[in-house]
Design a protein around this motif. Structure first.
Motif, PDB file in Angstrom:
ATOM      1  N   LEU A 183      -4.549   0.366  -5.751  1.00 38.70           N
ATOM      2  CA  LEU A 183      -5.015  -0.737  -6.590  1.00 38.70           C
ATOM      3  C   LEU A 183      -4.169  -2.001  -6.410  1.00 38.70           C
ATOM      4  O   LEU A 183      -4.742  -3.102  -6.251  1.00 38.70           O
ATOM      5  N   PRO A 184      -2.828  -1.933  -6.419  1.00 38.86           N
ATOM      6  CA  PRO A 184      -2.059  -3.162  -6.138  1.00 38.86           C
ATOM      7  C   PRO A 184      -2.361  -3.728  -4.747  1.00 38.86           C
ATOM      8  O   PRO A 184      -2.416  -4.942  -4.576  1.00 38.86           O
ATOM      9  N   ALA A 185      -2.601  -2.837  -3.787  1.00 40.65           N
ATOM     10  CA  ALA A 185      -2.912  -3.322  -2.439  1.00 40.65           C
ATOM     11  C   ALA A 185      -4.261  -4.047  -2.431  1.00 40.65           C
ATOM     12  O   ALA A 185      -4.404  -5.106  -1.781  1.00 40.65           O
ATOM     13  N   LEU A 186      -5.260  -3.491  -3.125  1.00 41.88           N
ATOM     14  CA  LEU A 186      -6.562  -4.162  -3.188  1.00 41.88           C
ATOM     15  C   LEU A 186      -6.458  -5.484  -3.937  1.00 41.88           C
ATOM     16  O   LEU A 186      -7.133  -6.463  -3.602  1.00 41.88           O
ATOM     17  N   ARG A 198     -21.830   0.113  -0.701  1.00 43.38           N
ATOM     18  CA  ARG A 198     -21.444   1.210  -1.575  1.00 43.38           C
ATOM     19  C   ARG A 198     -21.034   2.401  -0.721  1.00 43.38           C
ATOM     20  O   ARG A 198     -21.733   2.758   0.233  1.00 43.38           O
ATOM     21  N   PHE A 199     -19.914   3.021  -1.087  1.00 44.48           N
ATOM     22  CA  PHE A 199     -19.521   4.263  -0.417  1.00 44.48           C
ATOM     23  C   PHE A 199     -18.658   5.066  -1.374  1.00 44.48           C
ATOM     24  O   PHE A 199     -18.012   4.520  -2.278  1.00 44.48           O
ATOM     25  N   GLY A 200     -18.688   6.368  -1.184  1.00 44.12           N
ATOM     26  CA  GLY A 200     -17.894   7.270  -2.000  1.00 44.12           C
ATOM     27  C   GLY A 200     -17.115   8.207  -1.114  1.00 44.12           C
ATOM     28  O   GLY A 200     -17.614   8.672  -0.086  1.00 44.12           O
ATOM     29  N   LEU A 201     -15.866   8.478  -1.517  1.00 45.30           N
ATOM     30  CA  LEU A 201     -14.990   9.340  -0.727  1.00 45.30           C
ATOM     31  C   LEU A 201     -14.423  10.425  -1.639  1.00 45.30           C
ATOM     32  O   LEU A 201     -14.153  10.175  -2.828  1.00 45.30           O
ATOM     33  N   PRO A 202     -14.245  11.621  -1.133  1.00 46.81           N
ATOM     34  CA  PRO A 202     -13.614  12.670  -1.932  1.00 46.81           C
ATOM     35  C   PRO A 202     -12.126  12.394  -2.114  1.00 46.81           C
ATOM     36  O   PRO A 202     -11.505  11.752  -1.257  1.00 46.81           O
ATOM     37  N   GLY A 203     -11.578  12.878  -3.200  1.00 43.29           N
ATOM     38  CA  GLY A 203     -10.149  12.701  -3.405  1.00 43.29           C
ATOM     39  C   GLY A 203      -9.814  12.562  -4.873  1.00 43.29           C
ATOM     40  O   GLY A 203     -10.669  12.369  -5.726  1.00 43.29           O
ATOM     41  N   LEU A 228       0.832  -1.201   0.000  1.00 44.24           N
ATOM     42  CA  LEU A 228       0.000   0.000   0.000  1.00 44.24           C
ATOM     43  C   LEU A 228       0.861   1.243   0.000  1.00 44.24           C
ATOM     44  O   LEU A 228       0.583   2.207  -0.717  1.00 44.24           O
ATOM     45  N   ASP A 229       1.936   1.216   0.823  1.00 44.40           N
ATOM     46  CA  ASP A 229       2.797   2.389   0.886  1.00 44.40           C
ATOM     47  C   ASP A 229       3.691   2.491  -0.331  1.00 44.40           C
ATOM     48  O   ASP A 229       4.008   3.583  -0.787  1.00 44.40           O
ATOM     49  N   ASP A 230       4.106   1.324  -0.871  1.00 40.95           N
ATOM     50  CA  ASP A 230       5.072   1.339  -1.952  1.00 40.95           C
ATOM     51  C   ASP A 230       4.413   1.521  -3.326  1.00 40.95           C
ATOM     52  O   ASP A 230       4.898   2.292  -4.145  1.00 40.95           O
ATOM     53  N   LEU A 231       3.315   0.774  -3.583  1.00 41.82           N
ATOM     54  CA  LEU A 231       2.731   0.745  -4.925  1.00 41.82           C
ATOM     55  C   LEU A 231       1.388   1.484  -5.029  1.00 41.82           C
ATOM     56  O   LEU A 231       0.932   1.809  -6.120  1.00 41.82           O
ATOM     57  N   GLY A 232       0.680   1.661  -3.948  1.00 41.25           N
ATOM     58  CA  GLY A 232      -0.578   2.384  -4.024  1.00 41.25           C
ATOM     59  C   GLY A 232      -1.797   1.507  -3.757  1.00 41.25           C
ATOM     60  O   GLY A 232      -1.696   0.326  -3.396  1.00 41.25           O
ATOM     61  N   ALA A 261      -4.237   9.075   3.289  1.00 40.84           N
ATOM     62  CA  ALA A 261      -5.315   8.794   4.249  1.00 40.84           C
ATOM     63  C   ALA A 261      -6.501   8.152   3.541  1.00 40.84           C
ATOM     64  O   ALA A 261      -7.114   7.197   4.039  1.00 40.84           O
ATOM     65  N   THR A 262      -6.840   8.648   2.365  1.00 38.19           N
ATOM     66  CA  THR A 262      -7.979   8.096   1.622  1.00 38.19           C
ATOM     67  C   THR A 262      -7.697   6.673   1.176  1.00 38.19           C
ATOM     68  O   THR A 262      -8.540   5.782   1.289  1.00 38.19           O
ATOM     69  N   GLU A 263      -6.465   6.422   0.654  1.00 33.60           N
ATOM     70  CA  GLU A 263      -6.119   5.074   0.212  1.00 33.60           C
ATOM     71  C   GLU A 263      -6.145   4.106   1.390  1.00 33.60           C
ATOM     72  O   GLU A 263      -6.630   2.969   1.274  1.00 33.60           O
TER      73      GLU A 263
END
Length: 958
Positions: free
Chosen positions: A835-838, A953-958, A829-833, A863-865
């Motif tokens: 989508l790779p973490a998910l 379902r949820f939506g977050l700003p960012g 998550l910290d290294d690649l972001g 924080a959002t990721e």
């Protein structure tokens, strides 16, 4: 000179005796006696004796009489012919001896005196005979003005005066340069009745009419002439034909003949017949004038009677029958018909007829502007054809043209009279005659007047029937509206469709009502089986904006034609009305208009009933609201008398004022506030905004609002009042509760802030622990594992096995530490972001999970990721533990202002009650997810049901 010459009484007898005597004296082959007659001196051979006279044509005799080249002895000779003139006569010889001619030349003075004496005696005798005959005719006519009687007696007098056996008088009905033809023939002495009239050729017409002379015929003399061929059917031995004319106008002919062998027609006979014809012409003209005047009077009387008869009926069918009944005898027609213009404006069909063949009535359909009938209708003026076969009008219909082409058209004379009303051309009154048209100009003028009377009668009848039709239609509309207004059950619908079908003159009908989606829900029929849904759908597909005629293929089975009209408009469809009939004739404009009116009436009634029902429901709802309202509600009429008070007003005010209904509204308030209430009352009745005031009633202080119920001076007023003391108490309570809510909101905000900080600290602690486990504990275990591995290689046997077991335990512990570290804070998550973490998280889940990405992917803030990752991690953990799903999915959709995440599974799902029960048991998974989403500025939606899986379902700003 022989005694027979001196004793002769007529010129013809003198000539006959002279011819015999001259033939004996001169020993000639033949002798012919010529005598000049009349003022013109026309030579006529009065007697012949001997043979060889074919060599003479009268030319030499004319030259001798006119003083041509005469020899010394007073004769003119040419070949075998010798002419000896004497006075007004000439002796012509063929092969005579000169001695005989010389002997007769000596007698020329005596022969001249003898001929002049005979002609003088004959002239005196002829004038007396003519006068006597004319006087006898005058006595016989005795001033009669009956044309038939005058003609018959003239024929009798002519035959008797000449001593002939037959005579007839015939008047012209056709006259032209090429000849003439008579109409009816009035005869005397003929065995058979004349039919078809008598024709007069152009040569005879020239002699009779143009020159005014009589024509004499003798078979012995004129057997080979054209006149003999013309008289072949009559077969006379001798005949005289004289013209009839008066005031310069030809009237007809007077014919007299004899069939007695040897009969002759002398000049005296011709003069006598001419005199009779002249006198008869005067009597005929007087009779005709009298007949014309009589016919005018009779026509006027007939028109008066016809007008009275036509005005006696106001039914169109009866009126048309009376028009035909009066027209045929008035104009002596053989047949008559009334053609009615069709709605298309291009054709006319027979509405009523008398005397016409049935096939003619059924097949004839006249075209506007063609034939006599079509031309009369188009030109709006009478059109007459004296002989249709020879006229250029042609036939008005295909059937008429066929008959004319085959020479089988049964009529000759045709008269078309337009029937014109204020609405336009109704049609044409057409009269037919088997003979040529027998009407003169006066008759045609009379026909025009009669057509005007018939047009007026037709217009009155149409107006009357139109009024009756409107009354019937109004009754139908009224009854349909009454039926549907009283009830809309099946019986009412059946009665409405029965009335409508009968009014449209149809055989069957139905009304189909539809729901809001346009699907038929109710159907009522008349004389018709209940149609299937497919048949109703087929009919519904034929609907347009208004009434439409339907062809046979679009109707229900068995129908030949029909119509359909929608109920309501396109915005608010209610259903449709359908009617049909076995007849293939399409419904006319009038029927379609009536169908539209009935459909509009039905739609208005249905809509009105539905609106009234809705109004009743709304009134009940508003009454319920008024009855349950805490505000005081009063209504008053235009005079200010209270007509209604709701329970709140009754509870508050009636202990002070008594029953409110019937009280004067303006007197309820205290004297100090009564003016304010009156001002508000006036404002309510004059301004749209109404009026406001604060008044007092007893100890209560009320804020009142007054408004007019409807516009107008007679409108009532509605008063809504609120107890201000109660409002103050309520306002204080609202303030207290607002302060408590504000405090609770503040505490909730503090809790959320604390929770956010707690979560952040928790993540930092997880990150620190994960790093220490990865950097310290994992490194120590790795180093220990390597040393044990080296040691195991140096050992053997049982000791080596024990060393391998220890190495396996160390590796297992190392894997657990690393997995625990990744779960605490995955480095990917910290290294690649995100989508790779998910993707890594989906691979670690026990339930097969797929990752779906929408939109243009991008890195979000840390924080959002982290929040999205933790939410997905917690959701997948719940799926693995509780859902029993076969598959799951993570869907990430990047938008312009944020990111939407959907996590779904196909598991067993749950109800809201089950979720609440698990939360009360301490399972706060959903609650934690919702709070974490809220802390991040989003909102969590959960969609789940038993057996339907779960969707987060949820939506977050960012």
């Amino acid at each position: 000179m022989p005694p027979t010459l001196a004793a002769a009484q007529t010129a013809r007898a003198f000539a006959s005796a002279l011819a015999q005597y001259a033939c004996q004296v001169t020993a000639a082959h033949g002798v012919q006696v010529w005598v000049a007659e009349g003022e013109a001196g026309r030579l006529e051979a009065l007697a012949q004796e001997g043979r060889g006279l074919g060599l003479s044509d009268g030319t030499l005799a004319r030259r001798a009489l006119d003083g041509g080249a005469v020899l010394e002895n007073g004769i003119l000779e040419e070949g075998m012919l010798v002419c000896l003139p004497f006075g007004h006569g000439v002796l012509e010889f063929v092969g005579a001896s000169p001695e005989g001619i010389a002997e007769l030349s000596a007698l020329v003075p005596l022969l001249t005196l003898a001929l002049e004496g005979v002609q003088a005696r004959e002239a005196r005798r002829g004038r007396g005979r003519v006068a006597e005959t004319v006087e006898a005719l005058v006595r016989r006519l005795a001033g009669s003005l009956d044309l038939a009687e005058v003609l018959t007696r003239t024929a009798q007098s002519a035959a008797q005066a000449l001593g002939f056996s037959r005579a007839f008088v015939a008047l012209f009905n056709e006259f032209g340069e090429g000849g003439a033809r008579t109409g009816d023939v009035f005869s005397h002495g003929f065995d058979e009745t004349f039919t078809g009239g008598v024709g007069v050729g152009p040569v005879s017409l020239e002699t009779l009419i143009r020159r005014g002379e009589a024509i004499r015929f003798e078979r012995a003399r004129d057997a080979d002439s054209p006149l003999a061929q013309g008289l072949l059917e009559l077969n006379p031995e001798a005949a005289v034909i004289a013209p009839l004319s008066a005031r310069g106008q030809p009237l007809g002919v007077l014919y007299v003949d004899s069939r007695r062998p040897g009969a002759t027609a002398t000049d005296d006979d011709a003069r006598l017949v001419l005199a009779l014809a002249e006198q008869a012409s005067l009597a005929i003209d007087n009779a005709r004038l009298y007949g014309i005047e009589t016919r005018k009077r009779e026509a006027a009387e007939a028109l008066r009677e016809a007008g009275a008869a036509l005005a006696g009926s106001l039914h169109l069918g009866d009126t048309l029958a009376r028009v035909l009944e009066r027209a045929m005898p008035l104009f002596r027609a053989d047949a008559a018909a009334i053609y009615e213009a069709q709605p298309d404006g291009r054709t006319l069909s027979i509405r009523s007829a008398v005397g016409l063949p049935s096939e003619y009535v059924l097949r004839v359909r006249a075209k506007m502007g063609a034939g006599v009938t079509g031309r009369a209708a188009q030109r709006r003026e009478p059109v007459a054809a004296h002989d249709l076969a020879n006229a250029n009008y042609g036939g008005g219909s295909r059937y008429t043209r066929q008959l004319l082409a085959q020479n089988r058209y049964p009529y000759k004379g045709v008269l078309g009279l337009p029937l014109i009303t204020r609405a336009g051309v109704f049609g044409t009154l057409t009269l037919y005659w088997e003979a040529p048209l027998p009407l003169d100009d006066d008759d045609l003028a009379l026909a025009g007047v009669f057509a005007a009377q018939a047009s007026l009668a037709v217009e009155n009848a149409r107006l009357y029937e139109e009024e009756l039709r409107r009354e019937r239609e109004a009754a139908v509309l009224l009854n349909v509206g009454r039926l549907l207004g009283e009830s809309q059950d099946d019986d009412a619908l059946a009665g409405a469709v029965r009335l409508t079908t009968l009014a449209l003159n149809a055989g069957r009908g139905l009304i189909a009502l539809t729901d809001d989606a346009g699907e038929p829900v109710r159907c009522a029929t008349f004389n018709l089986y209940p149609p299937t849904l497919e048949e109703l759908a087929s009919l519904k597909a034929q609907l347009g904006r208004g009434p439409r005629p339907l062809p046979r293929r679009a109707c229900l089975p068995v129908a030949g034609s029909g119509l359909i009209v929608p109920l309501g408009d396109e915005a608010h469809p209610l259903g449709f009305l359908y009617a049909d009939d076995p007849s293939p004739e399409a419904p006319g404009d009038h029927v379609l208009q009536l169908a539209r009116s009935v459909a509009d009436q039905m739609a208005q009634t249905l809509i009105r009933v539905r609106l009234l029902s809705a109004l009743e429901r709304e009134e009940a709802r508003y009454r319920q609201l008024a009855e349950g309202a805490h505000d005081l509600i009063l209504s008053a009429d235009a005079g200010g008398t209270v007509t209604y008070a709701n329970p709140a007003a009754s509870r508050l005010l009636e202990p002070l004022t008594g029953p409110l209904v019937g009280e004067r509204l303006l007197t309820l308030s205290t004297p100090a506030t009564r003016d304010a209430l009156s001002a508000a009352w006036d404002a309510a009745r004059t301004r749209n905004a109404g009026g406001r005031a604060e008044i007092g009633i007893g100890p209560y202080r009320l804020e009142v609002r007054l408004s007019a119920v409807e516009a107008g001076p007679d409108s009532g007023v509605l008063l809504v009042a609120r107890d201000l003391s109660e409002l103050q108490t309520l306002a204080d309570e609202i303030t207290r509760r607002g302060q408590a809510l504000e405090a609770a909101t503040s505490r909730q905000s503090e809790l959320r802030t604390y929770l956010s900080l707690f979560t952040q600290a928790q993540e930092e602690e997880r990150k620190r622990i994960s790093r220490e486990l990865h950097d310290d504990t994992a490194q120590v275990l790795t180093a220990s594992g390597r040393r044990v591995a080296r040691l195991a290689r140096e050992l053997s046997g049982e000791q080596r096995e024990r060393a391998d077991d220890i190495l396996a335990d160390l590796n297992a512990a190392l894997d657990s530490v690393r997995r625990f570290a990744r779960n605490l804070r995955p480095s990917v998550l910290d290294d690649l972001g995100l989508l790779p973490a998910l993707e890594w998280l989906a691979g670690q889940a026990q339930t097969p999970t797929r990752l779906e990405v929408g939109g243009q992917d991008r890195r979000l803030n840390a924080a959002t990721e982290l929040t999205i990752f933790r939410l997905a991690q917690e959701a997948l953990n719940n799926v693995d533990k509780h859902a029993g799903a076969g598959s799951a999915a993570i869907r990430v959709i990047f938008g312009e202002g944020g990111v939407d995440v959907v996590i779904s599974d196909d598991g067993q799902g749950f109800t809201p009650q089950q979720a609440e029960a698990r939360a009360q048991e301490g399972h706060l998974g959903l609650t934690g997810l919702r709070e974490r989403v809220a802390l991040a500025g989003g909102e969590l939606n959960v969609d789940s049901g038993p057996g339907q899986g779960t969707v987060l379902r949820f939506g977050l700003p960012g």
